[in-house]
Motif scaffolding. Structure first.
Motif, PDB file in Angstrom:
ATOM      1  N   GLY A  55       0.810  -1.207   0.000  1.00 46.58           N
ATOM      2  CA  GLY A  55       0.000   0.000   0.000  1.00 46.58           C
ATOM      3  C   GLY A  55       0.848   1.263   0.000  1.00 46.58           C
ATOM      4  O   GLY A  55       1.918   1.302  -0.614  1.00 46.58           O
ATOM      5  N   PRO A  56       0.407   2.301   0.705  1.00 47.77           N
ATOM      6  CA  PRO A  56       1.140   3.575   0.690  1.00 47.77           C
ATOM      7  C   PRO A  56       2.482   3.544   1.417  1.00 47.77           C
ATOM      8  O   PRO A  56       3.249   4.495   1.335  1.00 47.77           O
ATOM      9  N   GLY A  57       2.784   2.456   2.147  1.00 47.36           N
ATOM     10  CA  GLY A  57       4.125   2.315   2.709  1.00 47.36           C
ATOM     11  C   GLY A  57       4.262   2.417   4.212  1.00 47.36           C
ATOM     12  O   GLY A  57       5.382   2.510   4.719  1.00 47.36           O
ATOM     13  N   LEU A  58       3.165   2.363   4.955  1.00 49.90           N
ATOM     14  CA  LEU A  58       3.244   2.494   6.413  1.00 49.90           C
ATOM     15  C   LEU A  58       4.067   1.368   7.040  1.00 49.90           C
ATOM     16  O   LEU A  58       4.900   1.595   7.913  1.00 49.90           O
ATOM     17  N   GLY A  59       3.823   0.140   6.608  1.00 52.06           N
ATOM     18  CA  GLY A  59       4.566  -0.996   7.146  1.00 52.06           C
ATOM     19  C   GLY A  59       6.027  -0.978   6.727  1.00 52.06           C
ATOM     20  O   GLY A  59       6.915  -1.327   7.506  1.00 52.06           O
ATOM     21  N   LEU A  60       6.276  -0.573   5.492  1.00 54.68           N
ATOM     22  CA  LEU A  60       7.651  -0.468   5.011  1.00 54.68           C
ATOM     23  C   LEU A  60       8.443   0.514   5.867  1.00 54.68           C
ATOM     24  O   LEU A  60       9.590   0.254   6.243  1.00 54.68           O
ATOM     25  N   GLN A  61       7.827   1.619   6.160  1.00 59.00           N
ATOM     26  CA  GLN A  61       8.480   2.656   6.961  1.00 59.00           C
ATOM     27  C   GLN A  61       8.828   2.131   8.351  1.00 59.00           C
ATOM     28  O   GLN A  61       9.935   2.363   8.860  1.00 59.00           O
ATOM     29  N   ALA A  62       7.898   1.403   8.969  1.00 58.93           N
ATOM     30  CA  ALA A  62       8.147   0.859  10.306  1.00 58.93           C
ATOM     31  C   ALA A  62       9.221  -0.221  10.279  1.00 58.93           C
ATOM     32  O   ALA A  62      10.100  -0.260  11.147  1.00 58.93           O
ATOM     33  N   ALA A  63       9.172  -1.116   9.289  1.00 54.53           N
ATOM     34  CA  ALA A  63      10.140  -2.213   9.208  1.00 54.53           C
ATOM     35  C   ALA A  63      11.541  -1.710   8.919  1.00 54.53           C
ATOM     36  O   ALA A  63      12.528  -2.237   9.447  1.00 54.53           O
TER      37      ALA A  63
END
Length: 210
Positions: A55-63
């Protein structure tokens, strides 16, 4: 008609008013699920980690904040061009450093080497896959033996979406998804209820066995 349109946008947001509204909804609705998917994955600094349907990248940012080791790498796959571009902009610094690689493609066609990923996570994702068995097999292919996958969802919300025909068919059912994982070679497949910030959600865990 409207429910079907919303369902398609949830699964694959496009450049449109509906896609823009869906993206706003995803950022609000998926925040806790994304954070907990990352947390429950027990990411280590040197892991290679993959998020599906980022999606917009929320999980990527956290990981990405947890992958501090010299060999830590973050991969992402989403078949929405809109979401791919949005996440690419959010993660552009890490992409420029070679620590993040995002692929815009179907899950079954992701260009990731066999036995190369330590952890996989995703949230509110699997019910949009056209073929659960093909998707589960594709994930199992890229994971290292003993690799862990975590799926987070709010089952109450999923059941409601299915009752409104936003989600069609039976693939939204956790037991159908879990059966596909087991058939593809995953072991210790189990679903647990969790709670965070007064929100109850479900987490499905699976271990890749080769």
């Amino acid at each position: 008609m409207l429910a079907d349109k919303v369902g398609k946008q949830l699964g694959r947001p496009t450049y449109s008013l509906t896609g823009w509204l869906v993206t706003k909804f995803l950022k609000w609705h998926n925040g806790i699920l994304e954070q907990n998917a990352v947390k429950l994955s027990n990411i280590q600094p040197v892991d290679t980690v993959l998020e599906l349907g980022h999606g917009p990248g929320l999980g990527l940012q956290a990981a990405s904040k947890l992958l501090t080791g010299p060999k830590g790498k973050l991969l992402g796959v989403d078949y929405s061009v809109y979401m791919h571009q949005m996440a690419s902009e959010l993660m552009k610094e890490q992409i420029a450093k070679g620590r993040v690689i995002l692929h815009c493609c179907d899950l079954a066609a992701m260009p990731i080497a066999e036995n190369s990923v330590d952890k996989v996570f995703h949230c509110n994702c699997y019910y949009f896959w056209p073929d659960l068995n093909a998707g589960a097999s594709a994930i199992h292919r890229v994971m290292k033996p003993g690799g862990i996958m975590v799926t987070t969802l709010n089952l109450d919300s999923v059941i409601k979406a299915a009752s409104m025909k936003i989600l069609s068919g039976e693939n939204w059912r956790p037991e159908v998804y879990m059966e596909a994982l087991q058939s593809s070679g995953f072991k210790d497949v189990q679903m647990k209820s969790k709670r965070d910030k007064f929100v109850t959600f479900q987490a499905i865990f699976a271990t890749a066995v080769k």
